[in-house]
Design an enzyme around this catalytic site. Sequence first.
Site, PDB file in Angstrom:
ATOM      1  N   ARG A   1      -7.394  -6.108   1.779  1.00  0.00           N
ATOM      2  CA  ARG A   1      -7.228  -6.800   0.497  1.00  0.00           C
ATOM      3  C   ARG A   1      -5.862  -7.486   0.403  1.00  0.00           C
ATOM      4  NH1 ARG A   1      -4.872  -3.043  -3.991  1.00  0.00           N
ATOM      5  NH2 ARG A   1      -3.795  -1.475  -2.743  1.00  0.00           N
TER       6      ARG A   1
ATOM      7  N   GLY B   1       0.857  -1.181   0.000  1.00  0.00           N
ATOM      8  CA  GLY B   1       0.000   0.000   0.000  1.00  0.00           C
ATOM      9  C   GLY B   1       0.893   1.230   0.000  1.00  0.00           C
TER      10      GLY B   1
ATOM     11  N   SER C   1      -4.241   3.990  -3.820  1.00  0.00           N
ATOM     12  CA  SER C   1      -5.597   4.050  -4.369  1.00  0.00           C
ATOM     13  C   SER C   1      -6.634   4.208  -3.265  1.00  0.00           C
ATOM     14  CB  SER C   1      -5.886   2.772  -5.167  1.00  0.00           C
ATOM     15  OG  SER C   1      -5.758   1.633  -4.312  1.00  0.00           O
TER      16      SER C   1
ATOM     17  N   ASP D   1       6.766   4.359  -4.836  1.00  0.00           N
ATOM     18  CA  ASP D   1       6.666   4.628  -3.400  1.00  0.00           C
ATOM     19  C   ASP D   1       8.042   4.895  -2.797  1.00  0.00           C
ATOM     20  OD1 ASP D   1       3.906   4.192  -3.505  1.00  0.00           O
ATOM     21  OD2 ASP D   1       4.140   2.041  -3.157  1.00  0.00           O
TER      22      ASP D   1
ATOM     23  N   PRO E   1       3.144  12.972 -10.407  1.00  0.00           N
ATOM     24  CA  PRO E   1       2.545  12.252 -11.540  1.00  0.00           C
ATOM     25  C   PRO E   1       3.621  11.733 -12.485  1.00  0.00           C
ATOM     26  CG  PRO E   1       2.484  14.597 -11.956  1.00  0.00           C
ATOM     27  CD  PRO E   1       3.066  14.427 -10.575  1.00  0.00           C
TER      28      PRO E   1
ATOM     29  N   SER F   1      12.583  -5.723 -10.752  1.00  0.00           N
ATOM     30  CA  SER F   1      11.165  -5.501 -10.485  1.00  0.00           C
ATOM     31  C   SER F   1      10.901  -4.009 -10.374  1.00  0.00           C
ATOM     32  CB  SER F   1      10.747  -6.196  -9.178  1.00  0.00           C
ATOM     33  OG  SER F   1       9.440  -5.812  -8.799  1.00  0.00           O
TER      34      SER F   1
ATOM     35  N   VAL G   1       8.019  -3.072  -8.795  1.00  0.00           N
ATOM     36  CA  VAL G   1       7.082  -2.986  -7.678  1.00  0.00           C
ATOM     37  C   VAL G   1       7.685  -2.092  -6.583  1.00  0.00           C
ATOM     38  CG1 VAL G   1       5.860  -4.267  -5.889  1.00  0.00           C
ATOM     39  CG2 VAL G   1       6.129  -5.254  -8.168  1.00  0.00           C
TER      40      VAL G   1
END
Length: 308
Positions: free
Chosen positions: A92, A41, A140, A256, A186, A250, A252
Amino acid sequence: MKSHQIITLTLNPSLDKSTHFSGLVAEQKIRCDKPRYDAGGGGINVSKAIAKLGGNSLCIHTSGGSSGKMLEELVNNEGIESQVIPTQNWTRENFIAFENQTKAQYRFGFPGNELTEAEKETVIETIKEIKTNYLVLSGSLNEGLPTHFYQIIAETAKASGIKVIVDTSGEALQKVLDKGVYLIKPNIGELAKLIRAERLALPEVEKAAKTLIKKGSAEIVVVSLGAEGAILVSKNQTEFVAAPKVIKKSTVGAGDSMVGGMVWALSQNKTLKEVLQWGVSCGTAATMNEGTQLFKKEDAVKLFEGIQ
């Protein structure tokens, strides 16, 4: 409430499960390696990045069900101070799989369950009580949350003199910019949408960012260019930092990690150029690792030194 220099908010956290496998064949059982679990997250990852750099933050996040309990344990294991907002619905889960032969990465993200009206109110009341220099709103929104919910949170924080940093996308980002925040990150495609352009070429990025700044949407706009690096634009300054060339494993958590590096640098009173350099260094370092473990501090420091 205790004062913290940086606070992150994660409304829609995830329990991230990652694994390796060989061969992707439809309708056949795919044998996977033992999974790795990470707390995920946007805001949680930002707090993890700050901790890796030796900084401190308060990580506020929702949590529900067994997946939420595991998430809480993983956050605590990172040595991060946290404040949990309990939810009726379960936290989630996301799934990331790496194919050994092709080195391809498959990322499966699931929507976050709805928050009740009481839980939404708890979030707002929590923000009213915080004391901090920087509040990071990242990630999100849950299913059912209005797209202006980040806007409500940002206005609440700004009323207390807090600098709000936002890393989200789509209508949620557009809405929060209607009232203005301190910093946004952004990518070039998202920036184009924010100024209602079909697309942007690299030479047009600075002008587009200054359009938002002049409107009062943000004081600082950091535009991520992926493997090319990033551009930081403020009212009186523009900086570009090229991303170092590394072996990518990666993507991922790279975004962040970039936000974590930048907000940590801001909290250390670094110059805006150094803020961008730390952001690019941490974001690039994150691509050197698999799964959702973000970056290693020694990699980020080495890249930062090389950039300088």
